[in-house]
Design a protein around this motif. Structure first.
Motif, PDB file in Angstrom:
ATOM      1  N   LEU A 263       0.806  -1.218   0.000  1.00  0.00           N
ATOM      2  CA  LEU A 263       0.000   0.000   0.000  1.00  0.00           C
ATOM      3  C   LEU A 263       0.845   1.276   0.000  1.00  0.00           C
ATOM      4  CD1 LEU A 263      -2.802  -0.923   2.593  1.00  0.00           C
ATOM      5  CD2 LEU A 263      -2.931  -0.992   0.096  1.00  0.00           C
ATOM      6  N   ASP A 264       2.159   1.126   0.083  1.00  0.00           N
ATOM      7  CA  ASP A 264       3.058   2.268   0.183  1.00  0.00           C
ATOM      8  C   ASP A 264       2.737   3.093   1.432  1.00  0.00           C
ATOM      9  OD1 ASP A 264       5.189   3.872  -0.542  1.00  0.00           O
ATOM     10  OD2 ASP A 264       3.974   5.195  -1.806  1.00  0.00           O
ATOM     11  N   ARG A 265       2.523   2.366   2.554  1.00  0.00           N
ATOM     12  CA  ARG A 265       2.274   2.975   3.856  1.00  0.00           C
ATOM     13  C   ARG A 265       3.396   2.581   4.802  1.00  0.00           C
ATOM     14  NH1 ARG A 265      -2.521   6.304   4.474  1.00  0.00           N
ATOM     15  NH2 ARG A 265      -3.993   5.619   2.886  1.00  0.00           N
ATOM     16  N   THR A 266       3.452   3.264   5.956  1.00  0.00           N
ATOM     17  CA  THR A 266       4.442   2.864   6.956  1.00  0.00           C
ATOM     18  C   THR A 266       3.944   1.627   7.698  1.00  0.00           C
ATOM     19  OG1 THR A 266       3.517   4.190   8.755  1.00  0.00           O
ATOM     20  CG2 THR A 266       5.082   5.278   7.264  1.00  0.00           C
ATOM     21  N   TYR A 267       4.887   0.900   8.264  1.00  0.00           N
ATOM     22  CA  TYR A 267       4.546  -0.313   9.013  1.00  0.00           C
ATOM     23  C   TYR A 267       3.581  -0.004  10.158  1.00  0.00           C
ATOM     24  CZ  TYR A 267       5.135  -4.059  12.447  1.00  0.00           C
ATOM     25  OH  TYR A 267       4.914  -5.044  13.365  1.00  0.00           O
ATOM     26  N   TRP A 268       3.902   1.026  10.958  1.00  0.00           N
ATOM     27  CA  TRP A 268       3.076   1.324  12.123  1.00  0.00           C
ATOM     28  C   TRP A 268       1.715   1.881  11.736  1.00  0.00           C
ATOM     29  CZ3 TRP A 268       3.801  -0.995  16.368  1.00  0.00           C
ATOM     30  CH2 TRP A 268       5.091  -1.355  16.761  1.00  0.00           C
ATOM     31  N   SER A 269       1.632   2.546  10.597  1.00  0.00           N
ATOM     32  CA  SER A 269       0.329   3.019  10.115  1.00  0.00           C
ATOM     33  C   SER A 269      -0.599   1.842   9.877  1.00  0.00           C
ATOM     34  CB  SER A 269       0.509   3.828   8.829  1.00  0.00           C
ATOM     35  OG  SER A 269      -0.743   4.138   8.259  1.00  0.00           O
TER      36      SER A 269
END
Length: 291
Positions: A263-269
């Motif tokens: 998703l091209d998101r951060t891990y913690w997000s």
């Protein structure tokens, strides 16, 4: 008086408030009295102005208001009528109130949603600070505390609201009732909801804190004069497609790190979003997943 004789406004207000604070009196007799049953709504006198507004805008439905001897509570009531005998059959299963889904499509005036919100909803605020910038960020949340109804009913109600009034409510977990209520999930949608109904704050000034977002934000600024108080702005909020992808990915055992990369998101997000999905989505409670 019959349901078919009411205007769309009257139907919308009556059903909205009946799903909220309103009740229809029961009778111990096997047959309802010839002149029908009665609508009643108990409330604190602090909310008198709102009930007076109901009485004024729908005099064909509501007959008057009685203040109790204690002086702290009152009752909005109707005359006894066959309409309420019929409505009790539509809205009650024995003693339990139910959502009459078959009547919703006739309640298309926004006052239906307004009554639900003012009767059984709340504007909840989340506050966070940025000490370095001396800022306080205020995030609004709109809730409809309808946990007395079953989740399946709330789903159908949510679909009706989105289809008719274009406001998206999702199921949210609670520890009482049937364990679910409704809430608006996105910040910008909560503000849009308030802006749509803010004009009613002029007709019902005592409800202004609950209806007028600019006014409520100003009150918060007055509470914290030493800080810069601003409204939160959602950035990169998850789309419905992304939420569906996360659910399916979790079902298939995909890790949070892999989902974040996809998703091209951060891990913690992704970690935090999955916690939110598990807590607030009806059908996403129990999944086998890996980090």
């Amino acid at each position: 008086m019959k349901w078919e004789e009411l205007t769309v406004f009257e139907k919308s207000l009556l059903l909205g408030t009946l799903l909220g604070d309103g009740t229809i009196t029961r009778t111990k007799a096997k047959m309802a009295p010839k002149n029908g049953l009665q609508y009643r709504e108990h409330f604190s006198v602090k909310q008198m102005e709102y009930r007076e507004w109901k009485l004024k805008t729908a005099p064909q439905i509501f007959e008057g208001i009685r203040v109790r001897k204690t002086g702290t509570s009152a009752e909005l009531f109707s005359r006894k009528d066959e309409l309420f005998t019929w409505l009790r059959e539509q809205c009650y299963d024995e003693r339990k109130k139910r959502i009459p889904v078959h009547l919703l499509e006739e309640c298309t005036h926004p006052v239906f949603l307004l009554a639900l919100y003012l009767d059984d909803g709340s504007l909840s605020l989340t506050k966070s600070t940025r000490s370095r910038l001396n800022q306080m960020i205020i995030t609004p949340h709109i809730y409809l505390y309808l946990q007395a109804f079953y989740p399946e009913e709330l789903e159908m109600l949510s679909e009706f609201i989105e289809r008719t009034f274009h406001h998206r409510f999702v199921l949210s977990r609670r520890s009482d009732g049937h364990f679910y209520t409704l809430r608006i999930q996105k910040t910008e949608e909560a503000i849009r909801f308030l802006n749509e109904f803010s004009s009613y704050a002029y007709a019902i000034p005592t409800m202004r804190k609950k209806l007028d977002w600019d006014y409520r934000l100003q009150l918060e600024r007055e509470k914290y004069p030493e800080m810069t108080v601003i409204a939160s702005k959602a950035k990169n909020d998850y789309t419905a497609e992304e939420i569906d992808f996360i659910i399916k990915a979790k079902q298939n055992g995909m890790t949070d790190a892999a989902i974040a990369q996809q998703l091209d998101r951060t891990y913690w997000s992704v970690v935090y979003k999955w916690q939110d999905i598990k807590k607030n989505h009806l059908k996403e409670e129990i999944f086998s997943y890996a980090y």
